[in-house]
Design a protein around this motif. Structure first.
Motif, PDB file in Angstrom:
ATOM      1  N   THR A 272       0.828  -1.202   0.000  1.00 25.84           N
ATOM      2  CA  THR A 272       0.000   0.000   0.000  1.00 25.84           C
ATOM      3  C   THR A 272       0.861   1.251   0.000  1.00 25.84           C
ATOM      4  OG1 THR A 272      -1.774  -1.157   1.158  1.00 25.84           O
ATOM      5  CG2 THR A 272      -1.829   1.247   1.194  1.00 25.84           C
ATOM      6  N   LEU A 273       0.430   2.202  -0.794  1.00 25.53           N
ATOM      7  CA  LEU A 273       1.061   3.514  -0.907  1.00 25.53           C
ATOM      8  C   LEU A 273       0.127   4.534  -0.281  1.00 25.53           C
ATOM      9  CD1 LEU A 273       3.482   4.966  -2.504  1.00 25.53           C
ATOM     10  CD2 LEU A 273       1.738   5.465  -4.220  1.00 25.53           C
ATOM     11  N   TYR A 274       0.706   5.581   0.307  1.00 23.25           N
ATOM     12  CA  TYR A 274      -0.104   6.613   0.942  1.00 23.25           C
ATOM     13  C   TYR A 274       0.292   7.997   0.423  1.00 23.25           C
ATOM     14  CZ  TYR A 274      -0.974   2.838   4.253  1.00 23.25           C
ATOM     15  OH  TYR A 274      -1.314   1.627   4.825  1.00 23.25           O
ATOM     16  N   LEU A 275      -0.644   8.928   0.535  1.00 25.01           N
ATOM     17  CA  LEU A 275      -0.343  10.337   0.295  1.00 25.01           C
ATOM     18  C   LEU A 275      -1.028  11.132   1.385  1.00 25.01           C
ATOM     19  CD1 LEU A 275       1.058  12.338  -1.637  1.00 25.01           C
ATOM     20  CD2 LEU A 275      -1.176  12.676  -2.719  1.00 25.01           C
ATOM     21  N   GLN A 276      -0.233  11.661   2.302  1.00 24.72           N
ATOM     22  CA  GLN A 276      -0.749  12.540   3.348  1.00 24.72           C
ATOM     23  C   GLN A 276      -0.768  13.958   2.792  1.00 24.72           C
ATOM     24  OE1 GLN A 276      -1.909  11.842   6.553  1.00 24.72           O
ATOM     25  NE2 GLN A 276      -2.495  14.002   6.556  1.00 24.72           N
ATOM     26  N   MET A 277      -1.932  14.575   2.811  1.00 23.24           N
ATOM     27  CA  MET A 277      -2.096  15.907   2.255  1.00 23.24           C
ATOM     28  C   MET A 277      -2.559  16.849   3.358  1.00 23.24           C
ATOM     29  SD  MET A 277      -3.887  14.994  -1.406  1.00 23.24           S
ATOM     30  CE  MET A 277      -5.445  14.547  -0.637  1.00 23.24           C
ATOM     31  N   ASN A 278      -1.758  17.847   3.639  1.00 28.05           N
ATOM     32  CA  ASN A 278      -2.066  18.828   4.675  1.00 28.05           C
ATOM     33  C   ASN A 278      -2.212  20.216   4.063  1.00 28.05           C
ATOM     34  OD1 ASN A 278      -1.749  16.795   6.667  1.00 28.05           O
ATOM     35  ND2 ASN A 278       0.458  17.157   6.729  1.00 28.05           N
ATOM     36  N   ASN A 279      -2.850  21.107   4.815  1.00 28.70           N
ATOM     37  CA  ASN A 279      -3.038  22.490   4.361  1.00 28.70           C
ATOM     38  C   ASN A 279      -3.586  22.534   2.923  1.00 28.70           C
ATOM     39  OD1 ASN A 279      -3.006  25.285   4.405  1.00 28.70           O
ATOM     40  ND2 ASN A 279      -0.838  25.409   3.832  1.00 28.70           N
ATOM     41  N   LEU A 280      -4.642  21.784   2.709  1.00 28.58           N
ATOM     42  CA  LEU A 280      -5.196  21.672   1.364  1.00 28.58           C
ATOM     43  C   LEU A 280      -5.765  22.996   0.879  1.00 28.58           C
ATOM     44  CD1 LEU A 280      -6.732  18.140   1.725  1.00 28.58           C
ATOM     45  CD2 LEU A 280      -5.168  18.833  -0.086  1.00 28.58           C
ATOM     46  N   LYS A 281      -5.653  23.211  -0.428  1.00 30.76           N
ATOM     47  CA  LYS A 281      -6.111  24.434  -1.072  1.00 30.76           C
ATOM     48  C   LYS A 281      -7.149  24.078  -2.140  1.00 30.76           C
ATOM     49  CE  LYS A 281      -1.457  26.361  -0.561  1.00 30.76           C
ATOM     50  NZ  LYS A 281      -0.307  26.988  -1.264  1.00 30.76           N
ATOM     51  N   PRO A 282      -7.994  25.019  -2.509  1.00 37.44           N
ATOM     52  CA  PRO A 282      -8.988  24.723  -3.560  1.00 37.44           C
ATOM     53  C   PRO A 282      -8.349  24.219  -4.853  1.00 37.44           C
ATOM     54  CG  PRO A 282      -9.572  26.728  -2.422  1.00 37.44           C
ATOM     55  CD  PRO A 282      -8.227  26.332  -1.896  1.00 37.44           C
ATOM     56  N   GLU A 283      -7.144  24.694  -5.155  1.00 40.33           N
ATOM     57  CA  GLU A 283      -6.478  24.252  -6.395  1.00 40.33           C
ATOM     58  C   GLU A 283      -5.966  22.820  -6.318  1.00 40.33           C
ATOM     59  OE1 GLU A 283      -5.825  27.025  -4.611  1.00 40.33           O
ATOM     60  OE2 GLU A 283      -3.650  27.454  -4.545  1.00 40.33           O
ATOM     61  N   ASP A 284      -6.064  22.185  -5.153  1.00 41.54           N
ATOM     62  CA  ASP A 284      -5.730  20.768  -5.027  1.00 41.54           C
ATOM     63  C   ASP A 284      -6.896  19.870  -5.448  1.00 41.54           C
ATOM     64  OD1 ASP A 284      -4.053  21.605  -1.975  1.00 41.54           O
ATOM     65  OD2 ASP A 284      -3.112  21.215  -3.929  1.00 41.54           O
ATOM     66  N   THR A 285      -8.038  20.460  -5.725  1.00 41.98           N
ATOM     67  CA  THR A 285      -9.201  19.689  -6.152  1.00 41.98           C
ATOM     68  C   THR A 285      -8.906  18.958  -7.457  1.00 41.98           C
ATOM     69  OG1 THR A 285     -10.773  21.145  -5.049  1.00 41.98           O
ATOM     70  CG2 THR A 285     -11.603  19.844  -6.903  1.00 41.98           C
ATOM     71  N   ALA A 286      -9.080  17.634  -7.438  1.00 43.78           N
ATOM     72  CA  ALA A 286      -8.763  16.809  -8.607  1.00 43.78           C
ATOM     73  C   ALA A 286      -9.085  15.360  -8.291  1.00 43.78           C
ATOM     74  CB  ALA A 286      -7.293  16.944  -8.979  1.00 43.78           C
ATOM     75  N   ILE A 287      -8.999  14.527  -9.313  1.00 46.10           N
ATOM     76  CA  ILE A 287      -8.989  13.077  -9.107  1.00 46.10           C
ATOM     77  C   ILE A 287      -7.529  12.667  -8.955  1.00 46.10           C
ATOM     78  CG2 ILE A 287      -9.564  10.821 -10.040  1.00 46.10           C
ATOM     79  CD1 ILE A 287     -11.808  12.168 -11.615  1.00 46.10           C
ATOM     80  N   TYR A 288      -7.237  11.907  -7.916  1.00 44.35           N
ATOM     81  CA  TYR A 288      -5.869  11.505  -7.607  1.00 44.35           C
ATOM     82  C   TYR A 288      -5.671  10.032  -7.968  1.00 44.35           C
ATOM     83  CZ  TYR A 288      -4.843  15.876  -5.257  1.00 44.35           C
ATOM     84  OH  TYR A 288      -4.611  17.211  -4.990  1.00 44.35           O
ATOM     85  N   TYR A 289      -4.540   9.761  -8.617  1.00 45.96           N
ATOM     86  CA  TYR A 289      -4.202   8.427  -9.072  1.00 45.96           C
ATOM     87  C   TYR A 289      -2.809   8.033  -8.572  1.00 45.96           C
ATOM     88  CZ  TYR A 289      -7.709   9.592 -12.681  1.00 45.96           C
ATOM     89  OH  TYR A 289      -8.844   9.980 -13.351  1.00 45.96           O
TER      90      TYR A 289
END
Length: 114
Positions: A77-94
């Protein structure tokens, strides 16, 4: 063909956090360089983070210091911890191992909005 399945997306307010997961169907997952990408509506797919078998990581400037990629080899398993998210981070993540044996998954939607 080997597969990956992303999960963990959702709706979060600006400044919030999410942790995405990517489960692989094969145990050789840990042997490959693997990356997270994202695609926003009307835009091309964009690289977000990379992790190498030895554990070294790289990020583009747009997410450096806010996102962290990691992996649990025992769980494939791979992870992506995302902090301090911004509206421009809106997307489908792959996620995608750098190996043609792995196909693209369906992704997981991340929406950052108040």
């Amino acid at each position: 063909q080997a597969q990956v399945q992303e999960s963990g997306g959702g709706l979060v307010q600006p400044g919030g956090s999410l942790r995405l997961s990517c489960a692989a169907s094969r145990s050789d997952f840990a042997d490959y360089v693997t990356s997270w990408y994202r695609q926003a509506p009307g835009k091309e797919r964009e690289w977000v983070a990379t992790i190498r078998p030895g554990g070294s990581t790289t990020y583009p400037e747009s997410v450096k210091g806010r996102f962290a990629i990691s992996r649990d080899n025992a769980k494939n398993t791979l992870y992506l911890q995302m902090n301090n998210l911004k509206p421009e981070d809106t997307a489908i993540y792959y996620c995608k191992p750098h190996n043609s044996a792995y196909s693209w998954g369906q992704g997981t939607q991340v929406t950052v909005s108040s």
